[in-house]
Design an enzyme around this catalytic site. Structure first.
Site, PDB file in Angstrom:
ATOM      1  N   HIS A  50       0.825  -1.212   0.000  1.00  0.00           N
ATOM      2  CA  HIS A  50       0.000   0.000   0.000  1.00  0.00           C
ATOM      3  C   HIS A  50       0.859   1.261   0.000  1.00  0.00           C
ATOM      4  O   HIS A  50       2.048   1.205   0.315  1.00  0.00           O
ATOM      5  CB  HIS A  50      -0.980   0.001   1.190  1.00  0.00           C
ATOM      6  CG  HIS A  50      -0.343  -0.189   2.536  1.00  0.00           C
ATOM      7  ND1 HIS A  50       0.110  -1.413   2.988  1.00  0.00           N
ATOM      8  CD2 HIS A  50      -0.086   0.684   3.537  1.00  0.00           C
ATOM      9  CE1 HIS A  50       0.607  -1.284   4.201  1.00  0.00           C
ATOM     10  NE2 HIS A  50       0.518  -0.014   4.563  1.00  0.00           N
ATOM     11  N   ARG A  93      -4.586  15.436   4.704  1.00  0.00           N
ATOM     12  CA  ARG A  93      -5.117  14.124   5.068  1.00  0.00           C
ATOM     13  C   ARG A  93      -4.437  13.680   6.357  1.00  0.00           C
ATOM     14  O   ARG A  93      -3.235  13.868   6.515  1.00  0.00           O
ATOM     15  CB  ARG A  93      -4.828  13.139   3.940  1.00  0.00           C
ATOM     16  CG  ARG A  93      -5.217  11.731   4.256  1.00  0.00           C
ATOM     17  CD  ARG A  93      -5.196  10.822   3.024  1.00  0.00           C
ATOM     18  NE  ARG A  93      -5.631   9.523   3.472  1.00  0.00           N
ATOM     19  CZ  ARG A  93      -4.834   8.587   3.940  1.00  0.00           C
ATOM     20  NH1 ARG A  93      -3.533   8.780   3.981  1.00  0.00           N
ATOM     21  NH2 ARG A  93      -5.320   7.449   4.375  1.00  0.00           N
TER      22      ARG A  93
END
Ligand code: OGA
Ligand code: NI
Length: 359
Positions: free
Chosen positions: A285, A295
């Site tokens: 990932h 974020r």
């Protein structure tokens, strides 16, 4: 000393790989942070995604079956109805934002030391790349009090209380999900003797990582967190409502892990992949950044107790599924990862494996 601190102490980093950029005052992407990439904007739907990361309601009677399918196919899924209070998720998000909103010189009061593993700084993976990543982190193991006092000498009680409560809740949820995973594979307590969540003399070990991905002037050429797998047994990630996390699937490429309000992302780590002899994938990932929204994510890495050797469970080994890996402790695995990064797993492959089922 626990496995993580011991491994990090043995593999010190240079300060240039610890101290992040002052993102607040950086208005153009510096060459040091420009990757040889040309990424599509995160939310663009130029190619239709036929498959999405599974979302599993933990109260669904089929949850065990769905978890096994998700782990075999993806190595990642999201859970809802997980019993972590939404209020606590909002509070940890608030405290994480509060920390990263501090001026850089104040955050540096709690900077990670070169041999340390806790405090403020760049994620450790920075050392493996010639370009720097566009993110900053804050790592906690055990009590957050010492670092919180460095950041806020007089006003740290809320921060500490929220983090301690979050650690407790996430330990419990991780253990619950691990039990479901073992059950889904037909494994009994006897088969996974090393997994004893409430053992006071040999407690499991966990690391809490707060991540911030500030808005970026040129997101298509920046990297928030480079592609990696986690060294843990299991990582649980809470992300705010901003896209960026992606997992890699053969034949599909990078697939987004779309933010779902109050859901928690479950990522199978390398040690779990080893324990189930490769049956569960450990998902590769990465995190991308964007131009308009900061974020944040909170990752909880859960590993086995100190000195426990993780090895492929014998019940999952047969002539069709020969043993894939050698036994390894979390510390040994982290040491391998500190040197070989994404090649660490390959290094502990059982070289004697010729189809026989010995241990
Ligand atoms: C990590 C990680 C993902 C995210 O910290 O290892 O993969 O969304 N984080 O921040
Ligand atoms: Ni990760």
């Amino acid at each position: 000393m626990n496995s993580v601190s011991e491994s990090f102490k043995n593999n010190p980093l240079h300060f240039k790989h610890i101290i992040p950029l002052d993102f607040n005052t950086t208005l153009t992407l510096p060459d040091s942070h420009t990757w040889p990439l040309s990424l599509e904007p995160i939310d663009s739907l130029t190619h239709v995604q036929h498959e999405a990361v599974p979302v599993i309601d933990l109260t669904n009677p089929q949850a065990i079956t769905l978890i096994r399918q998700a782990c075999e196919k993806w190595g990642v899924f999201q859970v809802t109805n997980h019993a972590i209070p939404v209020k606590l998720l909002n509070e940890i998000e608030f405290q994480t934002k509060r920390l990263f909103a501090l001026p850089l010189n104040q955050k540096l009061l709690a900077v990670r030391s070169p041999e340390g593993c806790t405090g403020y700084g760049l994620p450790r993976m920075s050392t493996f790349f010639s370009k720097f990543i566009w993110s900053e982190g804050f790592t906690v193991m055990g009590s957050p009090v010492d670092h919180a006092c460095q950041l806020w000498p007089h006003d740290n009680a809320n921060f500490c209380n929220v983090l301690v409560e979050y650690q407790k809740e996430l330990d419990t949820l991780t253990e619950k999900i691990l039990v479901l995973m073992f059950k889904s594979l037909g494994l009994t307590q006897e088969d996974v003797k090393w997994f004893k969540p409430n053992n006071e003399s040999k407690p499991p070990q966990a690391v809490l990582q707060l991540n911030s991905y500030p808005v970026c002037p040129e997101p298509s050429r920046a990297m928030g967190l480079a592609p990696h797998t986690d060294s843990s047994l299991l990582t649980l990630i809470y992300q705010n409502n901003t896209s960026g996390l992606q997992v890699y699937r053969d034949n599909l490429g990078w697939v987004p892990v779309k933010p779902i309000t109050a859901a928690v992302v479950v990522m199978v780590g390398d040690l779990m992949h080893i324990a189930c002899n490769g049956l569960f994938k450990c998902a590769l990932h990465r995190a991308l950044v964007n131009k308009t929204h900061t974020r944040i994510s909170i990752a909880h890495f859960y590993g086995p107790p100190r000195d426990v050797k993780i090895s492929p469970c014998l019940k999952l080994v047969d002539p069709d599924h020969p043993i894939l890996y050698r036994p390894v402790t979390w510390k040994e695995y982290l040491d391998a990862k500190a040197i070989h990064f994404n090649n660490a797993l390959e290094l502990i492959r059982d070289k004697n494996n010729s189809g026989c089922t010995h241990l």
